[in-house]
Design an enzyme around this catalytic site. Structure first.
Site, short mmCIF file in Angstrom:
data_model
loop_
_atom_site.label_atom_id
_atom_site.label_comp_id
_atom_site.label_asym_id
_atom_site.label_seq_id
_atom_site.Cartn_x
_atom_site.Cartn_y
_atom_site.Cartn_z
N MET A 159 0.83 -1.20 0.00
CA MET A 159 0.00 0.00 0.00
C MET A 159 0.87 1.25 0.00
O MET A 159 1.88 1.29 0.70
CB MET A 159 -0.85 0.02 1.27
CG MET A 159 -1.85 1.15 1.34
SD MET A 159 -2.33 1.56 3.04
CE MET A 159 -1.17 2.88 3.32
N ASP A 178 -0.09 5.73 -1.09
CA ASP A 178 -0.92 6.91 -0.79
C ASP A 178 -2.39 6.63 -0.45
O ASP A 178 -3.04 5.82 -1.11
CB ASP A 178 -1.01 7.85 -2.00
CG ASP A 178 0.30 8.11 -2.67
OD1 ASP A 178 1.33 7.66 -2.17
OD2 ASP A 178 0.28 8.77 -3.72
N TRP A 191 9.00 6.39 0.73
CA TRP A 191 9.55 5.75 -0.45
C TRP A 191 10.99 5.31 -0.20
O TRP A 191 11.78 6.06 0.37
CB TRP A 191 9.53 6.72 -1.65
CG TRP A 191 8.16 6.89 -2.21
CD1 TRP A 191 7.40 8.02 -2.17
CD2 TRP A 191 7.37 5.89 -2.89
NE1 TRP A 191 6.18 7.77 -2.78
CE2 TRP A 191 6.15 6.49 -3.23
CE3 TRP A 191 7.59 4.55 -3.24
CZ2 TRP A 191 5.14 5.80 -3.90
CZ3 TRP A 191 6.58 3.87 -3.90
CH2 TRP A 191 5.38 4.49 -4.23
C1 FRU Z 1 3.04 9.51 -4.49
C2 FRU Z 1 2.92 8.84 -5.85
C3 FRU Z 1 1.92 9.59 -6.71
C4 FRU Z 1 1.46 8.54 -7.67
C5 FRU Z 1 1.45 7.30 -6.80
C6 FRU Z 1 1.81 6.04 -7.52
O1 FRU Z 1 3.51 8.68 -3.49
O2 FRU Z 1 4.18 8.77 -6.46
O3 FRU Z 1 2.43 10.74 -7.33
O4 FRU Z 1 0.22 8.82 -8.21
O5 FRU Z 1 2.37 7.54 -5.76
O6 FRU Z 1 1.61 4.93 -6.71
#
Ligand code: FRU
Length: 493
Positions: A40, A42, A306
């Site tokens: 999981m 965002d 991240w």
């Molecule tokens: C942010 C992001 C968004 C993108 C998503 C992809 O964490 O990089 O910009 O839409 O995650 O999972």
């Protein structure tokens, strides 16, 4: 059954295989939203629909690492007890075949619309030659979503100084009978910016302008912008990538914060002031807000970062949400505090008043790995003081929150927190005679609210089961005026 439904069914089956073992794992969170299995990131589509809160999330149902994005889904009547629902969105069309990226939700004519980014890799290169478009899906029951035949509703980036590849994360809202959407973007030379669109019907979108653009050390790309009004001002919450460390600030790989200003709806320009970080811990990204029927602005974020090591991955899961937080404004700064509904989780209260601490001490009954702790401290003579959490002396585990009165700094130290990434995070805090703390500990997380939401520090930690101790320390006398500790019930079904 159409292709979208088929893909959803496949994904649901995959998650079902692991959910039993994940639910029993020692780091599985008890009152934070997380996927039943696998990856999981965002929060997406945070909304209130037909009397219930809905929360979606970026989800890779086929593995514990990021992959083709689906939207996982939970709902709740009270922001406390959450129920898992079938996956809401899966890649299934030409325009979203490599992922349904982040987005938001809005109710229109009694239906719930999800607006998201369709992602397609053109050449297998992740940072260039990708095609991102904006698309919609709709549901009558808030559970089953159909993608619109008009998709993609925004198929190209607008003309101007706008990178044509990175164009994502629509956050939609309604203002005086018009729908608006803000999108994450960057300039051709890699400066983060946000774009504004408007529409009468959610389907035909007109580009308005660049709403805001970074200056100085403000990142190469703005992800997940979120614009809302609070106390007559506009707040833009955003997640800038690539802000460089400055002093105690910006030590996470990417940041999440806000600016406050005034949005001129006609021209689409936001005049804004300073940028502030929303949470000073290690793990907080891509926050999204919603306004509920009580008129409250509520925020939730991904409580991970991240590229951080995630020790749960080997057990088939990763990623979690923060607890929901109430956002208020004071002196042009945002304060965030746990929503009061979370009090419903409290059980087995332990209370102390007027306890003098000098040196290091533990208090009987004050320990645990799934608890809330509320403490009011009179600092008195102490210059260095704080708490050690998730302590196990035998294995030398501890997570340390320590205040330095002279410097006006609070430090969160996870160098001995168990498995997973280590390090310290520091932030300035107003140092008065009285320090208020509200701390939420779950099986693999800690969230610290300092001085009634002035500063927050959220982090994942991965201690062993035995690490449940709590100690207080102070170099000179300090007084715990009041302490309440509760065990917290399990809230995710
Ligand atoms: C942010 C992001 C968004 C993108 C998503 C992809 O964490 O990089 O910009 O839409 O995650 O999972």
């Amino acid at each position: 059954m159409n292709n979208h439904q088929e893909q959803i069914e496949k994904a649901n089956k995959e998650v079902a295989k692991l959910k039993e073992s994940v639910s029993k794992h020692e780091w599985n969170l008890q009152y934070h939203v997380m996927p039943q299995a696998n990856w999981m990131n965002d929060p997406n589509g945070f909304s209130f629909f037909k009397g219930e809160y809905h929360l979606f999330y970026q989800h890779h149902p086929f593995g514990p690492k990021w992959g083709p994005m689906h939207w996982g889904h939970v709902k709740s009547k009270d922001l406390v007890n959450w129920e898992h629902l079938p996956i809401a969105l899966a890649p299934s069309e030409e325009y979203d075949k490599d992922g349904c990226f982040s987005g938001s939700a809005i109710e229109k004519d009694g239906k719930l619309y999800l607006m998201y980014t369709g992602n397609v890799w053109i050449d297998g290169k992740l940072d260039e030659d990708l095609k991102q478009v904006q698309a919609l899906a709709v549901s009558e029951d808030g559970i089953h979503f159909e993608k619109l035949k008009e998709n993609p509703v925004i198929a190209e980036t607008p003309e101007g100084d706008i990178n044509t590849f990175h164009f994502r994360d629509p956050k939609v809202w309604k203002h005086e009978n018009t729908y608006y959407v803000v999108l994450g973007s960057k300039t051709k030379k890699n400066t983060g910016q946000a774009l504004l669109y408007r529409s009468d019907d959610l389907i035909d979108w007109e580009y308005v302008s660049i709403m805001a653009k970074g200056e100085g050390n403000f990142g190469f790309m703005w992800e997940c912008p979120d614009l809302f009004e609070l106390d007559g001002k506009e707040v833009l919450v955003l997640s800038p990538q690539g802000v460089k460390p400055e002093g105690n600030d910006y030590h996470n790989l990417h940041q999440a914060g806000y600016v406050i200003g005034q949005l001129e709806y006609q021209t689409g320009e936001l005049q804004y002031g300073s940028y502030y970080t929303l949470d000073h811990g290690f793990d907080f990204y891509a926050p999204q807000t919603m306004m509920d029927e009580k008129g409250r602005r509520i925020l939730i974020a991904w409580m991970d970062m991240w590229e951080s090591e995630m020790p749960t991955q080997q057990f088939g899961y990763s990623g979690a949400m923060t607890i929901p937080r109430l956002v208020t404004m004071r002196d042009d700064r945002l304060y965030t505090l746990p929503v009061p509904e979370l009090e419903a989780l409290r059980e087995k209260e332990v209370q102390y008043t007027d306890v003098v601490i000098e040196g290091e001490e533990s208090l009987e009954g004050v320990h645990g790995d799934c608890i809330e702790l509320k403490v009011t401290m009179n600092v008195k003579d102490a210059t260095i003081f704080g708490l050690k959490l998730r302590v196990d002396e035998a294995t030398e585990q501890e997570t340390v929150l320590s205040f330095d009165k002279g410097e006006g700094i609070v430090t969160l130290d996870r160098n001995k927190s168990g498995k997973g990434p280590d390090g310290v995070r520091k932030t300035e805090v107003t140092m008065l005679e009285i320090v208020h703390l509200q701390i939420f500990i779950d099986k693999s997380s800690i969230e610290v609210f300092i001085n009634e939401g002035e500063k927050v520090m959220s982090s994942r930690i991965f201690p062993t089961n035995e690490a449940t101790g709590i100690t207080f320390f102070a170099d000179q006398q300090m007084n715990i005026e009041n302490l309440n500790k509760w065990h917290l019930k399990q809230a995710i079904k």
